[in-house]
Motif scaffolding. Structure first.
Motif, mmCIF file in Angstrom:
data_model
loop_
_atom_site.group_PDB
_atom_site.id
_atom_site.type_symbol
_atom_site.label_atom_id
_atom_site.label_comp_id
_atom_site.label_asym_id
_atom_site.label_seq_id
_atom_site.Cartn_x
_atom_site.Cartn_y
_atom_site.Cartn_z
ATOM 1 N N MET A 178 0.834 -1.172 0.000
ATOM 2 C CA MET A 178 0.000 0.000 0.000
ATOM 3 C C MET A 178 0.883 1.241 0.000
ATOM 4 N N ALA A 179 0.475 2.283 -0.694
ATOM 5 C CA ALA A 179 1.260 3.509 -0.802
ATOM 6 C C ALA A 179 1.288 4.236 0.537
ATOM 7 N N ASP A 180 2.396 4.900 0.802
ATOM 8 C CA ASP A 180 2.542 5.678 2.022
ATOM 9 C C ASP A 180 1.962 7.062 1.769
ATOM 10 N N ILE A 181 0.793 7.339 2.306
ATOM 11 C CA ILE A 181 0.087 8.602 2.077
ATOM 12 C C ILE A 181 0.889 9.780 2.611
ATOM 13 N N ASP A 182 1.599 9.594 3.721
ATOM 14 C CA ASP A 182 2.348 10.696 4.311
ATOM 15 C C ASP A 182 3.472 11.183 3.402
ATOM 16 N N SER A 183 4.068 10.294 2.598
ATOM 17 C CA SER A 183 5.180 10.694 1.744
ATOM 18 C C SER A 183 4.729 11.065 0.329
ATOM 19 N N ALA A 184 3.456 10.855 -0.002
ATOM 20 C CA ALA A 184 2.952 11.183 -1.331
ATOM 21 C C ALA A 184 2.739 12.685 -1.458
ATOM 22 N N ASP A 185 3.111 13.250 -2.612
ATOM 23 C CA ASP A 185 2.899 14.664 -2.872
ATOM 24 C C ASP A 185 1.524 14.830 -3.509
ATOM 25 N N LEU A 186 0.562 15.267 -2.740
ATOM 26 C CA LEU A 186 -0.812 15.410 -3.204
ATOM 27 C C LEU A 186 -1.203 16.866 -3.434
#
Length: 134
Positions: free
Chosen positions: A1-9
């Protein structure tokens, strides 16, 4: 699963577009992307984009195909839809055939030594691998 905290949204306010969808209700849709500023006003410094969308029916079901249409107006985009759609479908078919060839070339048959070292005496398939199964 992708790490939401490190994703640039984060969205870029200098790269916003207003989206409008047009369809003939039979062949596909044209998405008109009008560039806008951060406050929603039309940004005349950037070009309007047109994106065509259709579906290609395959044995596995519908495959969506999207493609950019070079046009200066919605009418011009509608007139150019068929040509751009044919090119995009052909490109999609070529890519699918490439993937099919790659998958076929990676199929390993018993006795060819390509089963991850599971061949040889006492192993599977009579290959020349080093792992022995008792």
């Amino acid at each position: 699963m992708a790490d939401i905290d490190s994703a640039d949204l984060s969205m870029d306010p200098a790269a916003l577009y207003r989206e409008e969808i047009f369809t003939d209700r039979s062949v596909g849709t044209i998405q008109k992307l009008t560039p806008v500023t951060g406050d929603g006003e039309i940004d005349a410094a950037r070009d309007t984009l047109y994106v065509g969308q259709t579906q290609l029916m395959t044995p596995m079901g519908a495959l969506p195909v999207s493609f950019e249409i070079e046009a200066d107006s919605l009418e011009e985009a509608a007139r150019g839809f068929a040509e751009h759609a044919k090119d995009a479908v052909q490109d999609t078919m070529d890519r699918l055939n490439d993937l099919r060839r790659e998958a076929a070339s990676s199929i390993v048959t018993p006795g060819q030594g390509g089963m991850g070292g599971l061949g040889g005496a006492g192993g599977l398939g009579g290959g020349t691998g080093n792992i022995r199964i008792p």
